[in-house]
Scaffold this active site. Structure first.
Site, PDB file in Angstrom:
ATOM      1  N   ASN A  62       0.785  -1.241   0.000  1.00 53.87           N
ATOM      2  CA  ASN A  62       0.000   0.000   0.000  1.00 53.87           C
ATOM      3  C   ASN A  62       0.815   1.288   0.000  1.00 53.87           C
ATOM      4  OD1 ASN A  62      -2.448  -1.227  -0.186  1.00 53.87           O
ATOM      5  ND2 ASN A  62      -2.977  -1.042   1.977  1.00 53.87           N
ATOM      6  N   GLU A 126      -2.753  -0.485  -7.856  1.00 54.33           N
ATOM      7  CA  GLU A 126      -4.153  -0.614  -7.427  1.00 54.33           C
ATOM      8  C   GLU A 126      -4.760   0.788  -7.396  1.00 54.33           C
ATOM      9  OE1 GLU A 126      -5.532  -3.248  -3.919  1.00 54.33           O
ATOM     10  OE2 GLU A 126      -5.416  -1.237  -3.055  1.00 54.33           O
ATOM     11  N   TRP A 219     -10.390  -7.807  11.531  1.00 57.42           N
ATOM     12  CA  TRP A 219      -9.598  -7.434  10.346  1.00 57.42           C
ATOM     13  C   TRP A 219      -8.118  -7.510  10.689  1.00 57.42           C
ATOM     14  CZ3 TRP A 219      -6.671  -2.688  10.176  1.00 57.42           C
ATOM     15  CH2 TRP A 219      -5.881  -2.598   9.016  1.00 57.42           C
ATOM     16  N   ARG A 250     -15.116  -2.896   6.098  1.00 52.54           N
ATOM     17  CA  ARG A 250     -14.681  -4.192   5.583  1.00 52.54           C
ATOM     18  C   ARG A 250     -15.872  -5.020   5.122  1.00 52.54           C
ATOM     19  NH1 ARG A 250     -10.668  -2.065   4.733  1.00 52.54           N
ATOM     20  NH2 ARG A 250      -8.609  -2.398   5.613  1.00 52.54           N
ATOM     21  N   ASP A 353      -7.745 -11.826  -4.426  1.00 56.70           N
ATOM     22  CA  ASP A 353      -7.585 -10.698  -3.490  1.00 56.70           C
ATOM     23  C   ASP A 353      -7.760 -11.187  -2.047  1.00 56.70           C
ATOM     24  OD1 ASP A 353      -7.336  -7.958  -2.728  1.00 56.70           O
ATOM     25  OD2 ASP A 353      -9.513  -7.854  -2.507  1.00 56.70           O
ATOM     26  N   HIS A 390      -1.460   2.103   9.569  1.00 61.01           N
ATOM     27  CA  HIS A 390      -2.485   2.188   8.510  1.00 61.01           C
ATOM     28  C   HIS A 390      -3.126   3.565   8.609  1.00 61.01           C
ATOM     29  CE1 HIS A 390      -5.727   0.848   5.832  1.00 61.01           C
ATOM     30  NE2 HIS A 390      -5.118  -0.311   5.647  1.00 61.01           N
ATOM     31  N   SER A 441       2.522  -2.127   5.116  1.00 63.51           N
ATOM     32  CA  SER A 441       3.547  -3.166   5.264  1.00 63.51           C
ATOM     33  C   SER A 441       4.921  -2.654   4.830  1.00 63.51           C
ATOM     34  CB  SER A 441       3.164  -4.398   4.447  1.00 63.51           C
ATOM     35  OG  SER A 441       3.030  -4.077   3.069  1.00 63.51           O
TER      36      SER A 441
HETATM   37  O1  SFD Z   1      -5.678  -4.175   2.356  1.00 63.04           O
HETATM   38  C1  SFD Z   1       5.209  -9.699  19.952  1.00 63.04           C
HETATM   39  N1  SFD Z   1      -1.966  -4.167   6.011  1.00 63.04           N
HETATM   40  C2  SFD Z   1      -1.669  -3.831   4.698  1.00 63.04           C
HETATM   41  N2  SFD Z   1      -0.504  -3.293   4.280  1.00 63.04           N
HETATM   42  C3  SFD Z   1      -0.189  -3.239   2.948  1.00 63.04           C
HETATM   43  O2  SFD Z   1       0.899  -2.751   2.586  1.00 63.04           O
HETATM   44  N3  SFD Z   1      -1.049  -3.736   2.000  1.00 63.04           N
HETATM   45  C4  SFD Z   1      -2.274  -4.265   2.322  1.00 63.04           C
HETATM   46  O3  SFD Z   1      -2.985  -4.787   1.463  1.00 63.04           O
HETATM   47  C5  SFD Z   1      -2.685  -4.154   3.695  1.00 63.04           C
HETATM   48  N4  SFD Z   1      -3.967  -4.573   4.156  1.00 63.04           N
HETATM   49  C6  SFD Z   1      -3.956  -5.397   5.269  1.00 63.04           C
HETATM   50  C7  SFD Z   1      -2.994  -5.130   6.277  1.00 63.04           C
HETATM   51  C8  SFD Z   1      -3.059  -5.894   7.467  1.00 63.04           C
HETATM   52  C9  SFD Z   1      -4.033  -6.901   7.594  1.00 63.04           C
HETATM   53  C10 SFD Z   1      -4.086  -7.679   8.868  1.00 63.04           C
HETATM   54  C11 SFD Z   1      -4.929  -7.183   6.535  1.00 63.04           C
HETATM   55  C12 SFD Z   1      -4.883  -6.435   5.380  1.00 63.04           C
HETATM   56  C13 SFD Z   1      -5.919  -8.291   6.658  1.00 63.04           C
HETATM   57  C14 SFD Z   1      -1.218  -3.509   7.083  1.00 63.04           C
HETATM   58  C15 SFD Z   1       0.175  -4.090   7.372  1.00 63.04           C
HETATM   59  O4  SFD Z   1       0.110  -5.461   7.507  1.00 63.04           O
HETATM   60  C16 SFD Z   1       0.737  -3.432   8.639  1.00 63.04           C
HETATM   61  O5  SFD Z   1       0.761  -2.052   8.417  1.00 63.04           O
HETATM   62  C17 SFD Z   1       2.149  -3.906   9.029  1.00 63.04           C
HETATM   63  O6  SFD Z   1       2.210  -5.300   9.115  1.00 63.04           O
HETATM   64  C18 SFD Z   1       2.590  -3.301  10.370  1.00 63.04           C
HETATM   65  O7  SFD Z   1       3.868  -3.784  10.694  1.00 63.04           O
HETATM   66  P1  SFD Z   1       4.371  -3.978  12.241  1.00 63.04           P
HETATM   67  O8  SFD Z   1       5.722  -4.560  12.179  1.00 63.04           O
HETATM   68  O9  SFD Z   1       4.151  -2.729  12.984  1.00 63.04           O
HETATM   69  O10 SFD Z   1       3.329  -5.046  12.855  1.00 63.04           O
HETATM   70  P2  SFD Z   1       3.187  -6.617  12.517  1.00 63.04           P
HETATM   71  O11 SFD Z   1       3.626  -6.914  11.139  1.00 63.04           O
HETATM   72  O12 SFD Z   1       1.791  -7.004  12.859  1.00 63.04           O
HETATM   73  O13 SFD Z   1       4.226  -7.341  13.540  1.00 63.04           O
HETATM   74  C19 SFD Z   1       4.022  -7.351  14.927  1.00 63.04           C
HETATM   75  C20 SFD Z   1       5.010  -8.363  15.510  1.00 63.04           C
HETATM   76  O14 SFD Z   1       5.061  -8.278  16.929  1.00 63.04           O
HETATM   77  C21 SFD Z   1       4.981  -9.567  17.492  1.00 63.04           C
HETATM   78  N5  SFD Z   1       4.477  -9.394  18.854  1.00 63.04           N
HETATM   79  N6  SFD Z   1       6.422 -10.264  20.050  1.00 63.04           N
HETATM   80  C22 SFD Z   1       6.895 -10.471  21.287  1.00 63.04           C
HETATM   81  N7  SFD Z   1       6.188 -10.165  22.431  1.00 63.04           N
HETATM   82  C23 SFD Z   1       4.954  -9.606  22.343  1.00 63.04           C
HETATM   83  N8  SFD Z   1       4.283  -9.285  23.478  1.00 63.04           N
HETATM   84  C24 SFD Z   1       4.418  -9.357  21.048  1.00 63.04           C
HETATM   85  N9  SFD Z   1       3.235  -8.824  20.607  1.00 63.04           N
HETATM   86  C25 SFD Z   1       3.304  -8.850  19.260  1.00 63.04           C
HETATM   87  C26 SFD Z   1       4.066 -10.316  16.521  1.00 63.04           C
HETATM   88  O15 SFD Z   1       4.179 -11.735  16.644  1.00 63.04           O
HETATM   89  C27 SFD Z   1       4.630  -9.814  15.188  1.00 63.04           C
HETATM   90  O16 SFD Z   1       5.797 -10.520  14.859  1.00 63.04           O
HETATM   91  S1  SFD Z   1      -5.351  -3.744   3.690  1.00 63.04           S
HETATM   92  O17 SFD Z   1      -6.421  -4.075   4.605  1.00 63.04           O
HETATM   93  O18 SFD Z   1      -4.945  -2.354   3.749  1.00 63.04           O
HETATM   94  P1  AMP Z   2      -8.104  -0.885   2.524  1.00 61.76           P
HETATM   95  O1  AMP Z   2      -8.291  -2.152   1.780  1.00 61.76           O
HETATM   96  O2  AMP Z   2      -9.396  -0.203   2.870  1.00 61.76           O
HETATM   97  O3  AMP Z   2      -7.173  -1.019   3.679  1.00 61.76           O
HETATM   98  O4  AMP Z   2      -7.391   0.129   1.531  1.00 61.76           O
HETATM   99  C1  AMP Z   2      -6.174  -0.158   0.892  1.00 61.76           C
HETATM  100  C2  AMP Z   2      -5.598   1.153   0.418  1.00 61.76           C
HETATM  101  O5  AMP Z   2      -6.535   1.817  -0.438  1.00 61.76           O
HETATM  102  C3  AMP Z   2      -5.302   2.137   1.527  1.00 61.76           C
HETATM  103  O6  AMP Z   2      -4.192   2.880   1.099  1.00 61.76           O
HETATM  104  C4  AMP Z   2      -6.548   2.998   1.579  1.00 61.76           C
HETATM  105  O7  AMP Z   2      -6.289   4.270   2.115  1.00 61.76           O
HETATM  106  C5  AMP Z   2      -6.922   3.069   0.113  1.00 61.76           C
HETATM  107  N1  AMP Z   2      -8.374   3.206  -0.125  1.00 61.76           N
HETATM  108  C6  AMP Z   2      -9.338   2.308   0.194  1.00 61.76           C
HETATM  109  N2  AMP Z   2     -10.558   2.735  -0.202  1.00 61.76           N
HETATM  110  C7  AMP Z   2     -10.350   3.936  -0.797  1.00 61.76           C
HETATM  111  C8  AMP Z   2     -11.202   4.900  -1.398  1.00 61.76           C
HETATM  112  N3  AMP Z   2     -12.514   4.711  -1.477  1.00 61.76           N
HETATM  113  N4  AMP Z   2     -10.635   6.020  -1.894  1.00 61.76           N
HETATM  114  C9  AMP Z   2      -9.296   6.225  -1.801  1.00 61.76           C
HETATM  115  N5  AMP Z   2      -8.448   5.351  -1.250  1.00 61.76           N
HETATM  116  C10 AMP Z   2      -8.953   4.230  -0.741  1.00 61.76           C
END
Ligand code: SFD
Ligand code: AMP
Length: 634
Positions: A62, A126, A219, A250, A353, A390, A441
């Site tokens: 993203n 995207e 989520w 969602r 997806d 996010h 990510s």
């Molecule tokens: O579509 C301990 N995210 C998305 N990012 C994208 O780039 N594209 C996407 O398509 C994304 N989408 C999405 C995303 C997340 C999820 C769940 C879905 C869809 C279904 C967001 C990214 O994943 C997110 O921004 C990053 O992963 C954040 O990275 P970070 O490193 O801050 O968090 P992490 O990856 O969750 O890792 C956490 C770690 O900590 C560990 N942990 N370890 C030891 N002791 C403890 N007490 C701990 N507590 C946690 C975990 O095990 C893990 O290793 S979409 O929806 O936008």
């Molecule tokens: P999401 O699946 O909602 O986590 O969105 C994935 C990425 O698309 C994130 O960067 C969001 O900010 C962006 N996004 C989702 N929906 C929209 C929308 N309706 N308009 C603009 N950006 C969006």
């Protein structure tokens, strides 16, 4: 006391977590540690290959700025993030990540992550900032690089299945961390010269929509339970944007993301009457200052327009998948063979997806006979999550990089080491660091790299091992293992181990936390609405919950982890409630609405709302910090 061996590990840089930010940190730290003869240890509660938010994979990257193509600039990205967060963002942090994120994405590709390409070999976008990937194995690929960097060079060690509870301190400097194995009778003391927190965000602080047979589905991953926030709060670090929770819209019940549908498939969302809230409710945007006029419309305002429909009884809201697929395929209507081929392609993209990222949503589609090319699917606003990476912003208040400061920002945003919290030697990245949203990510990985490099610099310049008081460590061990003792001492008082007059099990404790947050702090049952009286009531109930935390009981290692996860959630909850109370306005309708302060107040509240807990006195301090620009404003 439960019979746990104490294992002491000494290292130079301690990386807590094994997710995107931690893996980025590992790669970068290994390089700089090798140059300086230092050691690195990474500790994850789970197995790095599939831990964290990316466990199931992702279908998009993203954050990709594409600086090399010359279409976007770092300032463009900063403007996008500031607008999406209704003006509240640290431009220096966002810019620092934006200028490095492309190189992280290129590394992912080099390590084997398949990024979609078009007929000219360019990345398939995207949206403006997002790239499509075949990401089922995204985390495995990223983890492999981190492991290679640490283990093959010999500079690092990886500890898996160790749950980190909290910090060890040497005065005002962090001295490492304490935790326990979730499988063996081992208590861990990690001593380090610098500690990098990357333990993700917090899920299940609020009552989720999913209950009964769906319980646990969310989520964001339920195993991210607020450990980053707890750690930094207990280390006395200043926290920021604790009020800025994220509520994603969602696909209903399995929480499939919507980005690909809105951006790639260009789908509309409509209500039960067929009305399109983004069109019909456009005039509402005028009420939200300059942010109602920006493009794209901020995520929380998009949410809000849909919520207004639901509150007026116009739900369900549907993602018009069949219409979107039909529109794209219509261009091929004149050629039957080409049309059929395109339809197949679109169908498989639709399923992929979810299969790449939220497998449960594909399962729900299959089990409820949904074919997206034939039928719309319901979407809904999810429960609140705490996530700095996010479209939320909560996390620690960290220093920006020196070279991006202006004379005006330097005094407020810079204190020596990039992405270091206000506690000495404590670095944060990903969900753990605040006010720098939209890292996702790739940006989290990039921020991990930036923070690790700065942490190694800190170690080189402060090359002494902080002292850990042996008696304090022993007392901490007793406190951390206490739930096991409580269970053993009282388990025979009842026949049902879940119910006992002398203790509370973590599950019941979590339900109580979720119920109070849901009802008083603006959860789903309250339609995301709250007010001063409700927030004060939430604080009263949180104080009672904190008393009962001393009575938590665990029958095994797993439950011991559950106890501490819920204590972590409770502290995240308190920081949130206090900050929502402090900010006397409504700035992010669609995330939460303060019914007693229903308007945006640009004059007083275009600031960061920060808080700091003092572990020595038990007092919280609330404070605001100015919003300053690093780029000239139009
Ligand atoms: O579509 C301990 N995210 C998305 N990012 C994208 O780039 N594209 C996407 O398509 C994304 N989408 C999405 C995303 C997340 C999820 C769940 C879905 C869809 C279904 C967001 C990214 O994943 C997110 O921004 C990053 O992963 C954040 O990275 P970070 O490193 O801050 O968090 P992490 O990856 O969750 O890792 C956490 C770690 O900590 C560990 N942990 N370890 C030891 N002791 C403890 N007490 C701990 N507590 C946690 C975990 O095990 C893990 O290793 S979409 O929806 O936008
Ligand atoms: P999401 O699946 O909602 O986590 O969105 C994935 C990425 O698309 C994130 O960067 C969001 O900010 C962006 N996004 C989702 N929906 C929209 C929308 N309706 N308009 C603009 N950006 C969006």
């Amino acid at each position: 006391m439960a019979n746990f061996e104490t294992v002491t590990v000494e290292t130079d840089l301690l990386i807590l977590g094994g997710g995107m930010a931690a893996c980025g940190a590992a790669v970068e730290a290994a390089y700089w540690a090798q140059q300086n003869g230092l050691k690195v240890a990474l500790v994850d509660k789970a197995a790095v290959d599939r831990s964290g938010a990316v466990a199931m994979g992702l279908s998009a990257i993203n954050q990709y700025v594409g600086l090399k193509d010359g279409k976007n600039t770092v300032k463009d990205y900063v403007d996008y993030v500031r607008n999406d967060l209704m003006g509240v963002t640290r431009e220096d942090l966002v810019a620092n990540i934006a200028r490095h994120v492309d190189s992280t994405v290129h590394l992912f590709e080099k390590w084997g992550l398949p990024i979609w390409t078009d007929e000219n070999g360019g990345y398939v976008h995207e949206g403006r900032w997002q790239l499509m990937i075949n990401g089922e194995s995204y985390k495995v690929v990223v983890a492999e690089a981190a492991k290679n960097a640490l283990l093959k060079t010999g500079v690092g060690e990886i500890y898996e299945r160790i749950f980190i509870v909290g910090p060890l301190m040497d005065g005002d400097r962090v001295a490492g961390a304490a935790g326990f194995s979730v499988r063996e009778n081992k208590f861990y003391i990690f001593k380090a010269k610098a500690t990098l927190v990357a333990m993700g965000g917090a899920v299940h602080v609020f009552k989720p929509r999913s209950s009964g047979e769906g319980m646990g589905r969310a989520w964001y991953p339920p195993w991210n339970s607020g450990s980053s926030a707890y750690f930094t709060i207990q280390a006395g670090a200043e926290m920021t944007c604790q009020e800025v929770r994220f509520i994603p819209v969602r696909f209903k019940d399995a929480y499939g993301p919507v980005g690909a549908w809105f951006l790639l498939f260009k789908s509309r969302a409509t209500n039960a009457m067929g009305g399109e809230y983004m069109v019909e409710r456009k005039p509402e945007l005028e009420n939200w200052g300059p942010y109602g006029r920006v493009k794209p419309i901020p995520a929380n305002l998009r949410n809000y327009l849909g919520m207004l429909d639901v509150m007026q009884g116009k739900g369900p809201i549907y993602m018009r998948t069949e219409e979107a697929i039909g529109k794209i395929a219509a261009a091929y209507k004149d050629d039957d063979k080409a049309y059929k081929k395109k339809m197949k392609e679109l169908e498989s993209e639709a399923w992929e997806d979810f299969l790449d990222m939220t497998i449960s949503q594909a399962i729900l589609w299959a089990s409820t006979n949904v074919q997206p090319e034939e039928r719309s699917s319901e979407i809904a606003a999810a429960e609140p999550y705490f996530i700095g990476s996010h479209s939320g912003a909560s996390g620690a208040w960290v220093s920006g990089p020196e070279d991006l400061q202006t004379d005006e920002t330097k005094g407020d945003y810079f204190w020596g080491y990039a992405h270091m919290a206000t506690t000495k030697g404590l670095f944060c990245a990903g969900d753990a660091s605040g006010a720098s949203s939209h890292k996702f990510s790739s940006g989290s990985h990039a921020e991990g790299r930036i923070a690790a490099k700065a942490a190694i610099k800190f170690i080189v310049e402060n090359n002494t091992m902080p002292a850990v008081d042996a008696a304090a460590a022993e007392a901490l061990k007793a406190e951390i293992l206490k739930p096991l003792d409580t269970y053993e001492a009282n388990k025979n008082a009842t026949t049902d181990p879940e119910i006992n007059p002398h203790y509370i099990k973590p599950r019941a404790f979590m339900f109580r936390l979720q119920k109070l947050m849901d009802e008083y702090a603006g959860g789903i049952s309250a339609q995301f609405m709250t007010n001063e009286s409700q927030l004060n009531r939430a604080l009263e109930l949180l104080a009672l919950l904190r008393e009962d935390a001393a009575k938590l009981a665990a029958s095994d290692h797993h439950e011991l982890m559950r106890c501490w996860e819920n204590i972590h959630r409770m502290w995240q909850a308190e920081a949130h409630v206090r900050t929502v109370l402090y900010r006397e306005e409504t700035r992010w309708p669609g995330y939460y609405y303060r019914a007693d302060k229903p308007k945006l107040d640009q004059e007083k509240w275009l600031v960061f709302a920060n808080c700091q807990y003092n572990p020595a006195t038990g007092q919280w301090t609330m404070l605001s910090r100015p919003i300053k620009h690093i780029f000239p404003q139009a």
